[in-house]
Design a protein around this motif. Structure first.
Motif, short mmCIF file in Angstrom:
data_model
loop_
_atom_site.label_atom_id
_atom_site.label_comp_id
_atom_site.label_asym_id
_atom_site.label_seq_id
_atom_site.Cartn_x
_atom_site.Cartn_y
_atom_site.Cartn_z
N ALA A 48 -2.24 -1.50 2.83
CA ALA A 48 -2.89 0.05 2.78
C ALA A 48 -1.35 0.81 2.69
CB ALA A 48 -3.54 0.36 3.89
N PRO A 49 -0.98 1.42 1.73
CA PRO A 49 0.09 2.38 1.58
C PRO A 49 -0.03 3.56 2.40
CG PRO A 49 -0.89 2.44 -0.72
CD PRO A 49 -1.65 1.32 0.21
N LEU A 50 0.96 4.20 2.76
CA LEU A 50 0.98 5.72 3.29
C LEU A 50 0.75 6.76 2.36
CD1 LEU A 50 3.71 5.39 5.89
CD2 LEU A 50 1.23 4.79 6.18
N ILE A 51 -0.04 7.50 2.54
CA ILE A 51 -0.32 8.81 1.56
C ILE A 51 -0.11 9.98 2.36
CG2 ILE A 51 -1.96 10.05 -0.06
CD1 ILE A 51 -3.43 7.20 0.00
N PRO A 52 0.98 10.87 1.81
CA PRO A 52 1.81 10.46 0.72
C PRO A 52 2.97 9.49 1.42
CG PRO A 52 2.33 12.81 1.79
CD PRO A 52 1.20 12.24 2.54
N ARG A 53 3.78 9.23 0.36
CA ARG A 53 4.61 8.17 0.78
C ARG A 53 5.93 8.60 1.72
NH1 ARG A 53 7.01 2.62 -0.31
NH2 ARG A 53 8.90 2.79 0.99
N LEU A 54 6.23 9.66 1.41
CA LEU A 54 7.34 10.30 2.19
C LEU A 54 6.67 11.30 3.30
CD1 LEU A 54 9.80 11.14 -0.58
CD2 LEU A 54 9.78 9.31 0.71
N SER A 55 7.35 11.40 4.63
CA SER A 55 6.96 12.14 5.54
C SER A 55 7.04 13.75 5.44
CB SER A 55 7.68 11.67 6.87
OG SER A 55 7.40 12.81 7.83
N PRO A 56 6.04 14.37 5.27
CA PRO A 56 6.12 16.01 5.06
C PRO A 56 7.07 16.51 5.90
CG PRO A 56 3.72 15.02 4.74
CD PRO A 56 4.48 13.93 5.52
N ILE A 57 7.17 15.91 7.04
CA ILE A 57 8.07 16.66 8.03
C ILE A 57 9.52 16.35 7.66
CG2 ILE A 57 8.71 16.56 10.69
CD1 ILE A 57 5.84 15.98 11.42
N SER A 58 9.97 15.08 7.55
CA SER A 58 11.33 14.64 7.16
C SER A 58 11.92 14.86 5.76
CB SER A 58 11.98 13.34 8.05
OG SER A 58 10.98 12.37 7.24
N GLY A 59 10.72 14.51 4.92
CA GLY A 59 11.10 14.52 3.65
C GLY A 59 11.44 12.93 3.15
N ARG A 60 11.28 12.14 4.36
CA ARG A 60 11.96 10.70 4.05
C ARG A 60 10.98 9.65 4.18
NH1 ARG A 60 17.47 11.75 7.46
NH2 ARG A 60 15.72 12.50 8.89
N ASP A 61 11.16 8.40 3.98
CA ASP A 61 10.29 7.46 4.75
C ASP A 61 10.00 7.46 6.02
OD1 ASP A 61 9.44 5.64 2.13
OD2 ASP A 61 11.57 5.48 1.89
N LEU A 62 8.68 7.33 6.37
CA LEU A 62 8.40 7.36 7.85
C LEU A 62 9.09 6.03 8.55
CD1 LEU A 62 6.52 8.47 10.29
CD2 LEU A 62 4.97 6.69 9.60
N ASP A 63 9.87 6.25 9.64
CA ASP A 63 10.51 5.09 10.15
C ASP A 63 9.25 4.35 11.04
OD1 ASP A 63 11.71 3.61 12.25
OD2 ASP A 63 13.41 4.79 12.13
N MET A 64 9.15 3.27 10.85
CA MET A 64 8.01 2.63 11.09
C MET A 64 8.35 1.29 12.23
SD MET A 64 5.60 2.28 7.87
CE MET A 64 4.17 1.69 8.58
N SER A 65 9.44 1.59 12.76
CA SER A 65 9.96 0.56 13.73
C SER A 65 9.23 0.28 14.91
CB SER A 65 11.50 1.14 14.30
OG SER A 65 12.30 1.26 13.24
N LEU A 66 8.25 1.22 15.26
CA LEU A 66 7.46 1.03 16.45
C LEU A 66 5.87 0.82 16.01
CD1 LEU A 66 8.99 3.44 19.09
CD2 LEU A 66 9.42 0.85 18.97
N CYS A 67 5.65 0.87 14.71
CA CYS A 67 4.39 0.80 14.47
C CYS A 67 3.80 -0.65 14.53
CB CYS A 67 4.24 1.19 13.03
SG CYS A 67 4.58 3.10 12.69
#
Length: 332
Positions: free
Chosen positions: A226-245
């Motif tokens: 299930a992809p993230l929507i939007p793909r890029l984080s609106p806060i950082s403008g980058r891919d969400l760091d999912m290390s702890l997900c």
């Protein structure tokens, strides 16, 4: 070497020649047995969501732009009053309800490396009382007299707890190469005990994630991300760091590796000894298998007890070796 060759491959874009550098923490999607939202602070408006979040939480339309309060239930109140998380700290679990029907969920909340507040949901289930099992298993671990008997006992305990078809205690040597040190399995399965694997089988990025996130579940190798929507984080403008997900998607290369072995589901629990990744408890199942948060927490607790006992036994063995060396020197 071109710039493209120097850059680490994005998630899903790696091949066997560069998979050790794949950005597996920037997966951009989740396993769909839960749902993920990123919320803005302080108003807790949802700014990023997994594609399945609305349906998983019982809504017909996308959640983006809604505040947690508008979702109903107790989730907004629980996050406002009971959850404090720092960047990089382990996720905080809280029981909550969502929707007009007050459907119960477990919410795991953490703050990503870029500061986003991430909330992951899984369905709450009625748990059996595991305290009796823990009261029996912990003394068995503590009583083990040597490393081999300890790890053999641990493999049996994890299999009793989780019900996986195969459980292995996987030990790393000083150079990072791995060995199946202990194993218990269904009788009809091929034995992996004693098998050795090169350090390159588990890339350094994956090892660092095992150190940070101690329990990793893959419920079904045939899942549809299930992809993230939007793909890029609106806060950082980058891919969400999912290390702890805990829901983070798994590398397609690893998925194919498991499929080639005929494995349909896995659970991996880290063994951290003296601050280092000593090894893994690796569980394989030959049909899809999901373990809820409570059971994963029990597995993490047992792994901590196991790691403490490993440290004690290794310290004792080092002490015995030093004592024997001194005696030999004195005789000389």
């Amino acid at each position: 070497m071109t710039v493209e060759q120097q850059l680490p491959p994005a998630f899903g874009a790696a091949n066997l020649s560069n998979c050790e550098r794949e950005q597996i923490h920037l997966a951009g999607s989740i396993q769909p047995y839960g749902a993920l939202v990123v919320v803005r602070e302080p108003d807790h408006v949802i700014i990023q969501e997994s594609e399945n979040a609305a349906s998983f939480l019982g809504f017909r339309h996308r959640l983006g732009g809604l505040s947690l309060r508008t979702l109903g239930g107790s989730v907004a109140e629980r996050l406002r009053d009971g959850v404090t998380v720092d960047v990089g700290s382990i996720p905080v679990a809280t029981a909550c309800t969502v929707g007009a029907m007050n459907t119960p969920y477990t919410a795991l909340v953490h703050r990503s490396a870029n500061g986003e507040l991430v909330v992951e949901f899984e369905r709450a289930v009625e748990m059996s009382d595991l305290s009796v099992d823990l009261e029996r298993f912990v003394p068995e671990i503590v009583a083990a007299a040597n490393l081999q008997s300890l790890c053999d006992e641990a493999a049996h305990i994890f299999r009793k707890l989780t019900g996986y078809d195969r459980v292995m205690v996987y030990r790393f040597d000083d150079e990072g190469h791995g060995e199946v040190f202990s194993e218990t399995r269904k009788p009809d399965l091929e034995a992996f005990l004693g098998n050795r694997y090169p350090a390159s089988d588990i890339p350094q990025i994956a090892r660092r994630l095992y150190e940070r996130s101690r329990v990793r579940l893959l419920a079904d190798v045939n899942y549809r991300p299930a992809p993230l929507i939007p793909r890029l984080s609106p806060i950082s403008g980058r891919d969400l760091d999912m290390s702890l997900c805990f829901l983070r998607s798994v590398s397609p290369i690893h998925i194919q590796y498991l499929k080639n072995m005929g494995v349909d589901a896995t659970l991996v629990v880290s063994l951290m000894v003296s601050g280092k990744l000593w090894g893994l408890v690796s569980c394989h199942h030959y049909s899809p298998r999901f373990l809820n948060f409570e059971m994963r927490s029990v597995c993490e607790l047992v792994a901590e007890v196991l790691a403490t006992r490993i440290a004690a036994l290794e310290s004792f063995m080092r002490g015995q070796g030093e004592l024997a060396a001194r005696r030999l020197e004195q005789r000389g």
